[in-house]
Design a protein around this motif. Structure first.
Motif, PDB file in Angstrom:
ATOM      1  N   SER A   7       6.220   7.770   2.548  1.00  0.00           N
ATOM      2  CA  SER A   7       5.749   6.705   1.948  1.00  0.00           C
ATOM      3  C   SER A   7       4.396   6.201   2.317  1.00  0.00           C
ATOM      4  O   SER A   7       3.386   6.841   3.229  1.00  0.00           O
ATOM      5  N   GLU A   8       3.376   5.920   1.418  1.00  0.00           N
ATOM      6  CA  GLU A   8       2.419   5.195   1.754  1.00  0.00           C
ATOM      7  C   GLU A   8       1.388   4.282   2.084  1.00  0.00           C
ATOM      8  O   GLU A   8       2.235   2.924   1.477  1.00  0.00           O
ATOM      9  N   ILE A   9       1.072   3.684   2.414  1.00  0.00           N
ATOM     10  CA  ILE A   9       0.377   2.521   2.958  1.00  0.00           C
ATOM     11  C   ILE A   9      -0.925   2.229   2.603  1.00  0.00           C
ATOM     12  O   ILE A   9      -1.369   2.948   2.825  1.00  0.00           O
ATOM     13  N   LEU A  10      -1.532   0.837   2.175  1.00  0.00           N
ATOM     14  CA  LEU A  10      -3.194   0.162   2.007  1.00  0.00           C
ATOM     15  C   LEU A  10      -3.216  -0.833   1.874  1.00  0.00           C
ATOM     16  O   LEU A  10      -2.428  -1.658   1.921  1.00  0.00           O
ATOM     17  N   CYS A  11      -4.229  -0.700   2.947  1.00  0.00           N
ATOM     18  CA  CYS A  11      -4.411  -2.801   3.061  1.00  0.00           C
ATOM     19  C   CYS A  11      -5.635  -2.248   2.008  1.00  0.00           C
ATOM     20  O   CYS A  11      -6.929  -1.800   2.642  1.00  0.00           O
ATOM     21  N   THR A  12      -5.941  -3.650   1.480  1.00  0.00           N
ATOM     22  CA  THR A  12      -7.352  -4.156   1.039  1.00  0.00           C
ATOM     23  C   THR A  12      -7.751  -5.389   0.840  1.00  0.00           C
ATOM     24  O   THR A  12      -7.094  -6.200   1.321  1.00  0.00           O
ATOM     25  N   GLU A  13      -8.849  -5.445   0.495  1.00  0.00           N
ATOM     26  CA  GLU A  13      -9.152  -7.084   0.454  1.00  0.00           C
ATOM     27  C   GLU A  13      -9.246  -7.516  -0.492  1.00  0.00           C
ATOM     28  O   GLU A  13      -9.485  -8.007  -1.325  1.00  0.00           O
ATOM     29  N   GLU A  14      -8.723  -6.152  -2.083  1.00  0.00           N
ATOM     30  CA  GLU A  14      -9.316  -6.828  -3.582  1.00  0.00           C
ATOM     31  C   GLU A  14      -7.501  -6.860  -4.318  1.00  0.00           C
ATOM     32  O   GLU A  14      -6.778  -5.713  -4.446  1.00  0.00           O
ATOM     33  N   PRO A  15      -7.052  -8.198  -4.500  1.00  0.00           N
ATOM     34  CA  PRO A  15      -6.143  -8.215  -5.349  1.00  0.00           C
ATOM     35  C   PRO A  15      -5.680  -6.714  -6.127  1.00  0.00           C
ATOM     36  O   PRO A  15      -4.911  -6.524  -6.357  1.00  0.00           O
ATOM     37  N   ARG A  16      -6.550  -6.996  -7.006  1.00  0.00           N
ATOM     38  CA  ARG A  16      -6.583  -5.797  -8.627  1.00  0.00           C
ATOM     39  C   ARG A  16      -6.043  -4.395  -8.175  1.00  0.00           C
ATOM     40  O   ARG A  16      -5.559  -3.613  -8.302  1.00  0.00           O
ATOM     41  N   GLN A  17      -7.112  -4.093  -6.549  1.00  0.00           N
ATOM     42  CA  GLN A  17      -6.511  -2.744  -6.255  1.00  0.00           C
ATOM     43  C   GLN A  17      -5.481  -2.520  -5.822  1.00  0.00           C
ATOM     44  O   GLN A  17      -4.273  -1.447  -6.081  1.00  0.00           O
ATOM     45  N   ALA A  18      -4.697  -3.677  -5.537  1.00  0.00           N
ATOM     46  CA  ALA A  18      -3.475  -3.656  -4.278  1.00  0.00           C
ATOM     47  C   ALA A  18      -2.400  -3.663  -6.049  1.00  0.00           C
ATOM     48  O   ALA A  18      -1.342  -2.850  -6.050  1.00  0.00           O
ATOM     49  N   VAL A  19      -2.548  -4.761  -6.629  1.00  0.00           N
ATOM     50  CA  VAL A  19      -1.292  -4.494  -8.263  1.00  0.00           C
ATOM     51  C   VAL A  19      -1.651  -3.517  -8.932  1.00  0.00           C
ATOM     52  O   VAL A  19      -0.402  -3.648  -9.381  1.00  0.00           O
ATOM     53  N   ALA A  20      -2.979  -3.034  -9.529  1.00  0.00           N
ATOM     54  CA  ALA A  20      -3.287  -1.990 -10.067  1.00  0.00           C
ATOM     55  C   ALA A  20      -1.166  -0.840 -10.763  1.00  0.00           C
ATOM     56  O   ALA A  20      -1.927  -0.192  -9.549  1.00  0.00           O
TER      57      ALA A  20
END
Ligand code: CP
Ligand code: NVA
Length: 326
Positions: free
Chosen positions: A219-232
């Protein structure tokens, strides 16, 4: 048992084969096989409903914080399995105040078969588990909420028919709920993205462990400060309160930090068309999520809450090794 994965059948057929560890304090106490088995057993429990295989067993609920879902779902789980529950409310026992934590653990072990504990500090929970001779379940601490994450995986599996190649986007605080979810997702092979403000992400140690699990499960894990990037393009959009129980003094500061992290219709529209909205509840409506989103057809928060009971039935049976046929 038809239709169950082989590991679930094996766990039932062989008394003594249960979960990897005596206690469930963290999702990291489980293997990926434990998670698969619990989900299969919970689905089976949900279909059967009446199953008295914990007749004569007792569960103590020792809570330092308030609860609706955890308290009622554990109590009803035990009742439906033929067992008994004793609820010890915040302040009643005075953990570490009226009585030392090791003594409370030793005492409860003489009376009941299993204890579910909701604490402020995860260290209190670890101390209880160390001194208890009966199994201890984390019913929420400042570090993790494993029963919530396991039930959430059950709910996602029911909705999507799989966990692998499902992307969950968590928007908000890297809190107890998020920390159990990232570990559970990584073990189960689900992709996990989190968008949180700087300094409010998941703890580095939990993230490292999750990345180790993710390497094995693919699986892949991504941490960001940008909600739009996470939700897309996500399959599941998940949020939780910005101010958890016990953090009330930080409320003002956190509300400012999380101002751009509300799950709105516009943010949710960036996810897949068939995306579901999840929240462990209780929600702070108008903060982390709007009323419109929480009450929308995409929201499955009440199914999610119901599944706490079914998953915890499977968990109690597994942890108590209640393998006798019903
Ligand atoms: N989700 C959850 O644990 O709810 P309670 O705090 O009401 O138990
Ligand atoms: N993060 C929240 C979850 C409540 C179920 C809290 O700890 O208050």
């Amino acid at each position: 048992m038809e239709g169950l994965p082989f590991c679930a059948i094996l766990c039932r057929a062989l008394p003594g084969v249960c979960l990897r560890n005596k206690d469930l304090l963290s999702i990291s106490d489980l293997s990926s096989k434990d998670i698969t088995t619990l989900i299969a057993d919970a689905m089976d429990m949900k279909a059967q409903r009446r199953n008295k295989c914990l007749d004569g067993r007792a569960l103590a609920l020792l809570f330092e914080k308030p609860s609706l879902r955890t308290r009622v779902s554990f109590d009803m789980a035990m009742h439906q399995l033929g067992g008994h529950t004793i609820y010890l409310s915040p302040g009643e026992v005075g953990l570490g105040k009226r009585e030392a934590v090791p003594d409370v653990a030793r005492m409860l072990s003489r009376y009941v078969d299993i204890v579910a504990v909701r604490t402020f500090s995860h260290q209190t929970l670890e101390a209880l588990a160390r001194h208890a001779t009966v199994p201890v379940i984390n019913a929420l601490s400042d570090l993790e909420h494993p029963c919530q994450a396991l039930s959430d995986l059950l709910t996602i599996y029911e909705r999507k028919g799989r966990l692998k190649e499902v992307t969950l986007a968590y928007v908000g605080d890297g809190n107890n709920v998020a920390q159990s979810l990232v570990l559970a997702a990584a073990l189960a092979g689900m992709d996990f993205r989190i968008a949180s403000p700087r300094n409010y992400g998941i703890q580095e140690r939990i993230l490292r462990l999750s990345r180790d699990y993710a390497r094995d499960s693919g699986s892949e894990i991504l941490c960001t400060e940008e909600p739009r990037q996470a939700v897309a393009g996500a399959d599941v959009v998940y949020t939780d309160v910005w101010v958890s129980m016990g953090q009330e003094a930080e409320a003002e500061c956190k509300q400012k930090a999380f101002a751009g992290y509300q799950v709105t219709e516009e943010l949710l529209s960036l996810a897949r068309e068939d995306a579901i909205l999840m929240h462990p509840l209780p929600a702070h409506r108008g903060q982390e999520v709007t009323d419109v989103v929480l009450d929308s057809p995409q929201s499955i928060v009440f199914d999610q809450a119901e599944n706490r009971m079914h998953l915890q039935k499977a968990l109690l049976v597994k942890m108590l090794n209640g393998l006798s046929p019903c």
